[in-house]
Design a protein around this motif. Structure first.
Motif, PDB file in Angstrom:
ATOM      1  N   ILE A  51       2.653  -5.218  -3.302  1.00 64.92           N
ATOM      2  CA  ILE A  51       1.607  -5.257  -2.280  1.00 64.92           C
ATOM      3  C   ILE A  51       1.209  -6.695  -1.953  1.00 64.92           C
ATOM      4  CG2 ILE A  51      -0.801  -4.675  -1.776  1.00 64.92           C
ATOM      5  CD1 ILE A  51      -0.397  -2.090  -3.304  1.00 64.92           C
ATOM      6  N   TYR A  89       1.624  -3.544   2.471  1.00 66.75           N
ATOM      7  CA  TYR A  89       1.171  -2.522   3.403  1.00 66.75           C
ATOM      8  C   TYR A  89       1.756  -2.778   4.795  1.00 66.75           C
ATOM      9  CZ  TYR A  89      -2.415  -1.513  -0.155  1.00 66.75           C
ATOM     10  OH  TYR A  89      -3.081  -1.197  -1.305  1.00 66.75           O
ATOM     11  N   CYS A 135       5.404  -1.942   4.841  1.00 68.55           N
ATOM     12  CA  CYS A 135       5.578  -0.490   4.792  1.00 68.55           C
ATOM     13  C   CYS A 135       5.426   0.097   6.196  1.00 68.55           C
ATOM     14  CB  CYS A 135       4.568   0.136   3.840  1.00 68.55           C
ATOM     15  SG  CYS A 135       4.657   1.952   3.761  1.00 68.55           S
ATOM     16  N   PHE A 161       5.436   1.730  -4.044  1.00 65.18           N
ATOM     17  CA  PHE A 161       4.662   0.506  -4.215  1.00 65.18           C
ATOM     18  C   PHE A 161       4.626   0.139  -5.693  1.00 65.18           C
ATOM     19  CE2 PHE A 161       2.718   1.787  -0.119  1.00 65.18           C
ATOM     20  CZ  PHE A 161       2.880   0.594   0.573  1.00 65.18           C
ATOM     21  N   GLY A 194      -2.033   3.180   0.024  1.00 69.50           N
ATOM     22  CA  GLY A 194      -0.585   3.071   0.006  1.00 69.50           C
ATOM     23  C   GLY A 194       0.097   4.376   0.378  1.00 69.50           C
ATOM     24  N   GLY A 210       3.703   5.394   1.813  1.00 69.15           N
ATOM     25  CA  GLY A 210       4.323   5.256   0.499  1.00 69.15           C
ATOM     26  C   GLY A 210       4.613   6.618  -0.115  1.00 69.15           C
ATOM     27  N   TYR A 257       3.514   5.238  -6.382  1.00 63.15           N
ATOM     28  CA  TYR A 257       2.793   3.998  -6.681  1.00 63.15           C
ATOM     29  C   TYR A 257       2.884   3.758  -8.183  1.00 63.15           C
ATOM     30  CZ  TYR A 257      -1.028   0.577  -6.018  1.00 63.15           C
ATOM     31  OH  TYR A 257      -1.798  -0.561  -5.931  1.00 63.15           O
TER      32      TYR A 257
END
Length: 229
Positions: free
Chosen positions: A54, A62, A65, A78, A91, A96, A99
């Motif tokens: 990130i 972000y 993405c 992520f 996310g 995403g 994570y």
């Protein structure tokens, strides 16, 4: 086919460590080092999965993405030291698929990658559309429908039966079924598989097809509605 994984991470040590581990497990891995060219690298490489930090130079994960989501639905995980719920939720909301919070174990990372790629392959293969001699699998309800009867299966039972149906009267090894059941960081052992197969057989028995899953000693299992144990 060798799955390709793109790593967008500005910690050189971590990026190389993850790259080496993934390559040792047979993945084709590429790391991004020019952080203003993430999309260019993505388009040229066309990965099967992206690992995205990130906190990055220039633009954050972000941002990248969102850019990737404009052109691709490739699975994206992520990886970040940010562990607040709001960071995780954000996310997921922008596209995403998972994570992982730093620091993380390579075992957990590998398990998550396996699970996400497996889910992606399932969707491409029409995971929820399988039918075999009147036996139909419905993923939404985690259910088995056989003619005019229906019963609910556990997640593991459904996955086992799906793999057996997908192979259509071919032997499926126990190792392959354990891989199918391995999800995220939950490792499945040999005994777990045996218990789940026995429970599934009992449920099939309730539908009058209890001999559908045949054991092939030393090889695995095969599904045949005309088979016997």
């Amino acid at each position: 086919m060798t799955e390709k994984i793109l790593i967008v991470e500005d910690d050189n040590h971590l990026r190389e460590k993850v790259k080496n581990v993934l390559e040792s497990y047979g993945y084709d891995v590429k790391g991004v080092s020019e952080f203003d060219q993430v999309i260019e690298v993505f388009v040229n490489y066309m990965p099967d999965l992206v690992l995205m930090d990130i906190v990055l130079p220039m633009y954050d994960g972000y941002y990248w993405c969102r850019q990737i989501r404009k052109i691709s639905n490739v699975p994206l995980v992520f990886i970040s030291s940010k562990d607040m719920d709001m960071d995780i939720v954000h996310g997921m909301e922008i596209g995403g698929d998972d994570y992982i919070t730093k620091p993380f174990s390579t075992e957990v990372l590998l398990a998550k990658i396996k699970a996400i790629i497996r889910r992606s392959i399932r969707q491409e293969e029409g995971w929820d559309q399988l039918e075999y001699h009147g036996l139909r699998l419905v993923e939404e309800q985690s259910a088995l429908v056989y003619h005019d009867q229906s019963l609910e299966l556990t997640r593991n039972e459904w996955r086992i039966l799906h793999e057996l149906v997908r192979k259509k009267e071919k032997i499926v090894s126990r190792n392959r079924l354990m891989e199918v059941l391995w999800d995220d960081d939950q490792f499945v052992n040999d005994n777990t598989l045996t218990v789940n197969v026995n429970r599934l057989r009992q449920k099939l028995q309730n539908l009058g097809i209890g001999h559908a899953i045949e054991t092939k000693k030393g090889q695995g299992y095969i599904l045949s509605l005309d088979g016997s144990d």
